[in-house]
Design a protein around this motif. Structure first.
Motif, short mmCIF file in Angstrom:
data_model
loop_
_atom_site.label_atom_id
_atom_site.label_comp_id
_atom_site.label_asym_id
_atom_site.label_seq_id
_atom_site.Cartn_x
_atom_site.Cartn_y
_atom_site.Cartn_z
N SER A 1 1.46 -14.35 0.35
CA SER A 1 0.12 -14.91 0.50
C SER A 1 -0.96 -13.89 0.10
O SER A 1 -0.73 -12.68 0.11
CB SER A 1 -0.11 -15.36 1.94
OG SER A 1 -0.27 -14.24 2.79
N GLU A 2 -2.15 -14.40 -0.18
CA GLU A 2 -3.29 -13.52 -0.48
C GLU A 2 -3.76 -12.78 0.76
O GLU A 2 -4.45 -11.76 0.65
CB GLU A 2 -4.43 -14.35 -1.05
CG GLU A 2 -4.13 -14.97 -2.41
CD GLU A 2 -5.30 -15.76 -2.95
OE1 GLU A 2 -6.33 -15.85 -2.24
OE2 GLU A 2 -5.20 -16.29 -4.08
N ASP A 3 -3.39 -13.27 1.94
CA ASP A 3 -3.81 -12.63 3.19
C ASP A 3 -2.91 -11.47 3.60
O ASP A 3 -3.20 -10.78 4.58
CB ASP A 3 -3.83 -13.66 4.32
CG ASP A 3 -4.84 -14.76 4.08
OD1 ASP A 3 -5.88 -14.48 3.45
OD2 ASP A 3 -4.59 -15.91 4.51
N CYS A 4 -1.82 -11.26 2.88
CA CYS A 4 -0.88 -10.20 3.25
C CYS A 4 -1.53 -8.84 3.09
O CYS A 4 -2.09 -8.51 2.04
CB CYS A 4 0.38 -10.29 2.38
SG CYS A 4 1.63 -9.07 2.82
N GLU A 5 -1.47 -8.03 4.14
CA GLU A 5 -2.10 -6.71 4.13
C GLU A 5 -1.11 -5.59 3.83
O GLU A 5 -1.48 -4.41 3.86
CB GLU A 5 -2.77 -6.47 5.49
CG GLU A 5 -3.90 -7.45 5.78
CD GLU A 5 -4.53 -7.23 7.15
OE1 GLU A 5 -3.87 -6.59 8.00
OE2 GLU A 5 -5.66 -7.69 7.37
N LEU A 6 0.13 -5.93 3.58
CA LEU A 6 1.11 -4.91 3.23
C LEU A 6 0.84 -4.40 1.81
O LEU A 6 0.31 -5.14 0.97
CB LEU A 6 2.52 -5.49 3.31
CG LEU A 6 3.00 -5.94 4.69
CD1 LEU A 6 4.33 -6.67 4.57
CD2 LEU A 6 3.12 -4.77 5.64
N PRO A 7 1.21 -3.14 1.53
CA PRO A 7 1.04 -2.64 0.16
C PRO A 7 1.76 -3.54 -0.84
O PRO A 7 2.84 -4.08 -0.56
CB PRO A 7 1.68 -1.25 0.22
CG PRO A 7 1.58 -0.85 1.65
CD PRO A 7 1.72 -2.11 2.45
N LEU A 8 1.18 -3.69 -2.01
CA LEU A 8 1.72 -4.60 -3.01
C LEU A 8 3.16 -4.26 -3.38
O LEU A 8 4.01 -5.15 -3.52
CB LEU A 8 0.84 -4.57 -4.27
CG LEU A 8 1.26 -5.51 -5.40
CD1 LEU A 8 1.25 -6.96 -4.93
CD2 LEU A 8 0.33 -5.33 -6.61
N TYR A 9 3.47 -2.95 -3.50
CA TYR A 9 4.84 -2.57 -3.90
C TYR A 9 5.85 -2.89 -2.80
O TYR A 9 7.01 -3.20 -3.10
CB TYR A 9 4.90 -1.09 -4.29
CG TYR A 9 4.55 -0.11 -3.18
CD1 TYR A 9 5.54 0.37 -2.32
CD2 TYR A 9 3.25 0.35 -3.01
CE1 TYR A 9 5.24 1.26 -1.31
CE2 TYR A 9 2.94 1.24 -2.00
CZ TYR A 9 3.93 1.70 -1.16
OH TYR A 9 3.62 2.59 -0.15
N VAL A 10 5.42 -2.85 -1.53
CA VAL A 10 6.31 -3.25 -0.43
C VAL A 10 6.57 -4.75 -0.49
O VAL A 10 7.71 -5.21 -0.33
CB VAL A 10 5.71 -2.84 0.93
CG1 VAL A 10 6.45 -3.52 2.08
CG2 VAL A 10 5.74 -1.33 1.09
N ARG A 11 5.52 -5.52 -0.70
CA ARG A 11 5.67 -6.97 -0.82
C ARG A 11 6.63 -7.31 -1.96
O ARG A 11 7.52 -8.16 -1.82
CB ARG A 11 4.31 -7.62 -1.06
CG ARG A 11 3.33 -7.44 0.08
CD ARG A 11 1.92 -7.82 -0.34
NE ARG A 11 1.81 -9.20 -0.81
CZ ARG A 11 0.70 -9.72 -1.31
NH1 ARG A 11 -0.39 -8.98 -1.42
NH2 ARG A 11 0.67 -10.98 -1.69
#
Length: 338
Positions: free
Chosen positions: A183-193
């Motif tokens: 989701s766009e609301d995810c606050e995890l770092p992009l590389y972790v996602r």
């Protein structure tokens, strides 16, 4: 806590191998397993000859409950202690001695009177101890894999080889975490996602690789709080999840389950070669070119860590989960020879 003196004295007879006629006791609650009540029982027992013997014994009372995909796990530790499983251990890696086991059919609970072992555990374990634990785990699993003792064939209450896969698929089917990392609301770092999304997209291929690894007897809760290091040896507690699994499953838990986060990458580098060294003392691992430990870590702990991140409000706990995921990401680029 009220203790039945008759049972306590019977247990002390087994503990000291002598005739105990009386004892006092005090109880102190210890950290227990799932739906378990674990107490340290201390006191001074008196023998028929008048000798006074101080003692410490653990009483574990386990109630019936149901784990997803593994409904009989609640009574597994009782079943294992009632078998000849204890003969398969070495001094270097074993479980605590069980002095007395009792099953209460009416109450759907059991009682284990166990050896108390005082040693180093949890995050107090050093990196050298992690490496030694990995070595001894490899030896234990390698010996059983090579020798296939009769007791293994007689055990009827062991978790299924596909428990890891089924648990992962159950997590993945749950929309809370699955949708969040996308989701766009995810606050995890992009590389972790992306790391987590990649593992989902490659899951079928990864499981096909894992399922080529040897099947071994796994503890399946092989994390530092269940390991006690004393006098150069390890005791391993809480066997209720144990069963057939794939080479490396327990090692993944040692490295990534409630880990020493700052040293996770070092433990990954040191423990995998030590584990394979121990296993290869009994069984041939020359055909294994892919240990899959990194992938197992992500499959077992990736969704669990995001779930923990979402369900805690404490900022330090949130950052602990993120930091752990970041360390797992770092492992991907580290070559480890087996």
């Amino acid at each position: 806590m009220i203790i039945e003196l008759e049972k306590l004295i019977y247990t002390l007879n087994q503990r000291f191998k002598t005739n105990i006629i009386s004892t006092d006791y005090q109880t102190m609650q210890l950290q227990g397993g799932t739906v378990g009540n674990v107490n340290l029982i201390t006191g001074i027992a008196e023998t028929v000859d008048g000798e006074k013997l101080p003692y410490r014994i653990v009483l574990k009372i386990q109630n019936k409950w149901e784990r997803y995909g593994d409904p009989s796990s609640w009574r597994r530790e009782y079943d294992l202690y009632s078998s000849e499983m204890g003969t398969t251990f070495s001094q270097a890696l074993r479980w605590p001695i069980c002095y007395h086991a009792e099953f209460n059919l009416e109450g759907n609970e059991y009682y284990l009177w166990l050896e108390y072992i005082d040693g180093v555990t949890g995050l107090d374990l050093t990196s050298d101890m992690y490496e030694k634990a990995a070595l001894e785990l490899g030896r234990f699993q390698g010996k059983l894999h090579a020798e296939q003792p009769a007791v293994l064939q007689s055990l009827t209450n062991l978790s299924h080889p596909n428990l890891m896969k089924h648990t992962y698929l159950h997590y993945r089917s749950w929309p809370v975490v699955y949708d969040y990392i996308r989701s766009e609301d995810c606050e995890l770092p992009l590389y972790v996602r992306q790391m987590l999304i990649d593992i989902d997209e490659q899951a079928d291929e990864i499981f096909a690789r894992i399922e080529k690894l040897p099947l071994v007897l796994c503890h399946r809760d092989f994390w530092v709080t269940n390991l006690i290091y004393a006098d150069g040896n390890f005791a391993l507690i809480d066997w209720d999840t144990s069963g057939w699994g794939y080479l490396g499953e327990d090692l993944a838990s040692l490295i990534a389950d409630e880990p020493d986060i700052d040293n996770m990458v070092e433990h990954y580098q040191r423990c995998i070669p030590a584990y394979y060294k121990g296993f290869s003392e009994y069984a041939d691992v020359s055909r294994i070119t892919d240990h899959c430990v990194y992938e197992i870590i992500l499959l077992v702990f990736g969704y669990r860590l995001v779930e923990g991140y979402l369900h805690t409000e404490a900022d330090d706990e949130k950052m602990k989960h993120v930091h752990t995921l970041q360390k797992i990401y770092e492992m991907k680029t580290i070559p480890v020879m087996v």
